[in-house]
Motif scaffolding. Sequence first.
Motif, mmCIF file in Angstrom:
data_model
loop_
_atom_site.group_PDB
_atom_site.id
_atom_site.type_symbol
_atom_site.label_atom_id
_atom_site.label_comp_id
_atom_site.label_asym_id
_atom_site.label_seq_id
_atom_site.Cartn_x
_atom_site.Cartn_y
_atom_site.Cartn_z
ATOM 1 N N PRO A 64 42.573 43.175 7.907
ATOM 2 C CA PRO A 64 42.607 44.681 7.617
ATOM 3 C C PRO A 64 44.070 45.545 8.090
ATOM 4 N N TYR A 65 44.586 46.287 7.446
ATOM 5 C CA TYR A 65 45.863 46.851 7.833
ATOM 6 C C TYR A 65 45.542 48.306 7.663
ATOM 7 N N ASP A 66 44.444 48.830 7.063
ATOM 8 C CA ASP A 66 44.270 50.367 7.068
ATOM 9 C C ASP A 66 42.657 50.449 6.503
ATOM 10 N N VAL A 67 42.404 51.687 6.626
ATOM 11 C CA VAL A 67 41.113 52.126 6.314
ATOM 12 C C VAL A 67 41.053 53.489 5.772
ATOM 13 N N ALA A 68 40.390 53.648 4.796
ATOM 14 C CA ALA A 68 40.231 55.178 4.224
ATOM 15 C C ALA A 68 38.801 55.471 4.168
ATOM 16 N N GLY A 309 45.070 42.118 22.653
ATOM 17 C CA GLY A 309 45.406 41.305 21.425
ATOM 18 C C GLY A 309 44.700 42.054 20.508
ATOM 19 N N VAL A 310 43.932 43.013 20.430
ATOM 20 C CA VAL A 310 43.330 43.668 19.442
ATOM 21 C C VAL A 310 44.374 44.106 18.329
ATOM 22 N N ARG A 311 45.541 44.852 18.709
ATOM 23 C CA ARG A 311 46.354 45.093 17.897
ATOM 24 C C ARG A 311 46.020 46.232 16.877
ATOM 25 N N PRO A 312 45.673 47.484 17.158
ATOM 26 C CA PRO A 312 45.202 48.486 16.386
ATOM 27 C C PRO A 312 46.605 49.093 15.444
ATOM 28 N N HIS A 313 46.245 49.236 14.162
ATOM 29 C CA HIS A 313 47.286 49.406 13.129
ATOM 30 C C HIS A 313 47.343 50.707 12.769
ATOM 31 N N LEU A 314 46.192 51.052 12.034
ATOM 32 C CA LEU A 314 46.302 52.552 11.364
ATOM 33 C C LEU A 314 44.733 52.986 11.332
ATOM 34 N N VAL A 315 44.345 54.104 11.259
ATOM 35 C CA VAL A 315 43.134 54.681 11.565
ATOM 36 C C VAL A 315 42.897 55.684 10.481
ATOM 37 N N ASP A 316 41.639 56.051 10.255
ATOM 38 C CA ASP A 316 41.063 57.085 9.388
ATOM 39 C C ASP A 316 39.698 57.602 9.994
ATOM 40 N N ILE A 317 39.473 58.731 9.880
ATOM 41 C CA ILE A 317 38.634 59.752 10.298
ATOM 42 C C ILE A 317 37.592 60.369 9.265
ATOM 43 N N ASN A 318 36.402 60.441 9.538
ATOM 44 C CA ASN A 318 35.317 60.976 8.885
ATOM 45 C C ASN A 318 35.249 62.559 9.082
ATOM 46 N N VAL A 319 35.448 63.299 8.128
ATOM 47 C CA VAL A 319 35.829 64.498 8.603
ATOM 48 C C VAL A 319 34.528 65.358 8.652
ATOM 49 N N ARG A 320 33.354 64.693 8.066
ATOM 50 C CA ARG A 320 32.047 65.222 8.297
ATOM 51 C C ARG A 320 31.142 64.717 9.622
ATOM 52 N N THR A 321 31.292 63.439 10.104
ATOM 53 C CA THR A 321 30.795 62.878 11.297
ATOM 54 C C THR A 321 31.610 63.040 12.413
ATOM 55 N N GLY A 322 32.973 62.873 12.217
ATOM 56 C CA GLY A 322 33.912 62.963 13.421
ATOM 57 C C GLY A 322 34.322 61.298 13.430
ATOM 58 N N VAL A 326 39.232 52.045 12.518
ATOM 59 C CA VAL A 326 40.568 51.523 13.129
ATOM 60 C C VAL A 326 40.689 50.081 12.764
ATOM 61 N N ALA A 327 41.560 49.850 11.855
ATOM 62 C CA ALA A 327 42.238 48.735 11.298
ATOM 63 C C ALA A 327 43.085 48.033 12.493
ATOM 64 N N GLU A 328 42.330 46.565 12.670
ATOM 65 C CA GLU A 328 42.932 45.899 14.031
ATOM 66 C C GLU A 328 43.582 44.724 13.439
ATOM 67 N N LEU A 329 44.879 44.366 13.432
ATOM 68 C CA LEU A 329 45.578 42.957 13.180
ATOM 69 C C LEU A 329 45.225 41.811 14.068
ATOM 70 N N GLY A 330 44.949 42.122 15.345
ATOM 71 C CA GLY A 330 44.889 40.782 16.203
ATOM 72 C C GLY A 330 43.633 40.327 15.912
ATOM 73 N N ALA A 331 42.210 41.439 16.359
ATOM 74 C CA ALA A 331 40.941 41.044 16.000
ATOM 75 C C ALA A 331 40.728 40.744 14.733
ATOM 76 N N GLU A 332 41.502 41.238 13.661
ATOM 77 C CA GLU A 332 41.112 40.908 12.029
ATOM 78 C C GLU A 332 40.002 41.331 11.819
ATOM 79 N N GLN A 333 39.640 42.883 11.991
ATOM 80 C CA GLN A 333 38.509 43.290 11.936
ATOM 81 C C GLN A 333 38.757 44.923 12.075
ATOM 82 N N VAL A 334 37.847 45.620 11.416
ATOM 83 C CA VAL A 334 37.646 47.139 11.387
ATOM 84 C C VAL A 334 36.692 47.579 12.413
ATOM 85 N N HIS A 335 36.880 48.396 13.334
ATOM 86 C CA HIS A 335 35.694 48.953 14.246
ATOM 87 C C HIS A 335 35.665 50.346 14.222
#
Length: 340
Positions: A64-68, A309-322, A326-335
Motif C-alpha cells: 500500500p502506497y496511500d490511503v483515502a 522497518g515499518v516505513r510509513p509513506h502517506l496518510v489520510d484523515i477521517n475528518v468526522r472521527t479524527g 497510514v500506508a506503510e511500505l515496509g510492513a506492507e499494511q495500512v494501520h
Amino acid sequence: MKLKSSICISAALVSLALYVLLHSDGKHKVRVKSILDFLSPASPQLYKLDAGWPRNPASIKGVPYDVAVDHLNSLVYVAQRGDNVSKVLVFTEDGYFKTAWKTNTLDMPHGIFAVIDEDIKSIWITDVGQGPYGHTVKQYSPSGSLLKTLGTPGIAGSRLSPLQFDQPADIFIKGEDEVYIVDGDGGMNNRLLKLTDDFSLQWILGGNGTKPCQFFIPHSVAVDDMGRVWVADRGNKRIQVFDTFLGEYIGSWDTCFLEDGPYSVRFTADKKYLVVVQLNISRMLFLAVPPVGGIGDCNVVSTIQMADGVRPHLVDINVRTGSIYVAELGAEQVHKYVPC
C-alpha cells in the motif's frame, strides 16, 4: 486529565504489543524492542494504534502506497502495488474488506485522494508507472470507472500544453475549483501546479533547487482553511508553504526534519496539527499549525515512533472521527490510529 493521559498511554502500549504479536512472522516482522521507543517521553500522546484494523490484514496482498477516506460513506480506499493484485481496495471504516476495483487503467498508483460531498463523489489517483497509463493523474468513480485523465499517458514530460507529468506524487482538491498537484517523484520536474475547476493552469512554482519556491522531489501537498498550500519538499528535508491565490512564498520548516525528510502533509480533523511521516526512520510527527499569516518556526507537539522497518509513506484523515490511516511500505499494511 492525567488519568485520561495515562489510560491512553497504556492503551497505546497494549495496542503496539498486539501489533507485534499479530505481525511477528513473514513480511510483517517487527522488532519487539521498538515498544520501548513507541512513545516520545517528552511529548503528550495524541493518538493510539487501533490494532484491530484492518480486520483481516491478509486482504492487503500488495504494497500500500496511500490511503483515502470517504467520511460520508464510512469507506477507506487503499492504493496498492504488486503483481496480480487489484490496484485499489475498499474497506469499511471498521476495517472490513468491502471490494476491489477491477480497473486495468493503473500502472503504479502513488497518491490517492477522495473528493466527497453531497454532489460530487470521485477518487483521484496519481500514477507514477512507466507503462501505457503512467505519468498521469486520473479521476475515477467510487466504483473504479475511469472518468478523466490529466497528463499524457505513458509519456514523461514537462510541457504545459498539452499537460505532461513526470511521476506526479500527490493531488489535493480544495472546494470546487482548486486543484493542486505536486509533480516530481521522478525527479525531472520538481514543481507545484494549481489548476482551476476546468483543469486549466492557474499558476506554477518549481525547478530543482534549494531556494524558496524550488523543490527536490515534492512528495505531498495539502491546503488549509487559511489560504495556505503546504508541500512536503522531501529531498530538501523541509516543508514549504505558499499563498493559494498567487502562489507567493510564505515560509518553510526544516528544523524538524534533520534526520529524514517529510513524506506526507495532512491536517488533523480539528485543524490544530499537521501530520507528517518520515519513512526512513518510521516516525509520525504532529506539528502545531500556526494561525493565519506567517508560519514561524516548526513546533513538534507529539510523535509516534513506529517499529523499525515499518516505513510509513502517506496518510489520510477521517475528518468526522479524527482517525488517521497510514500506508506503510515496509510492513506492507495500512494501520489506523485513533485519538486518545
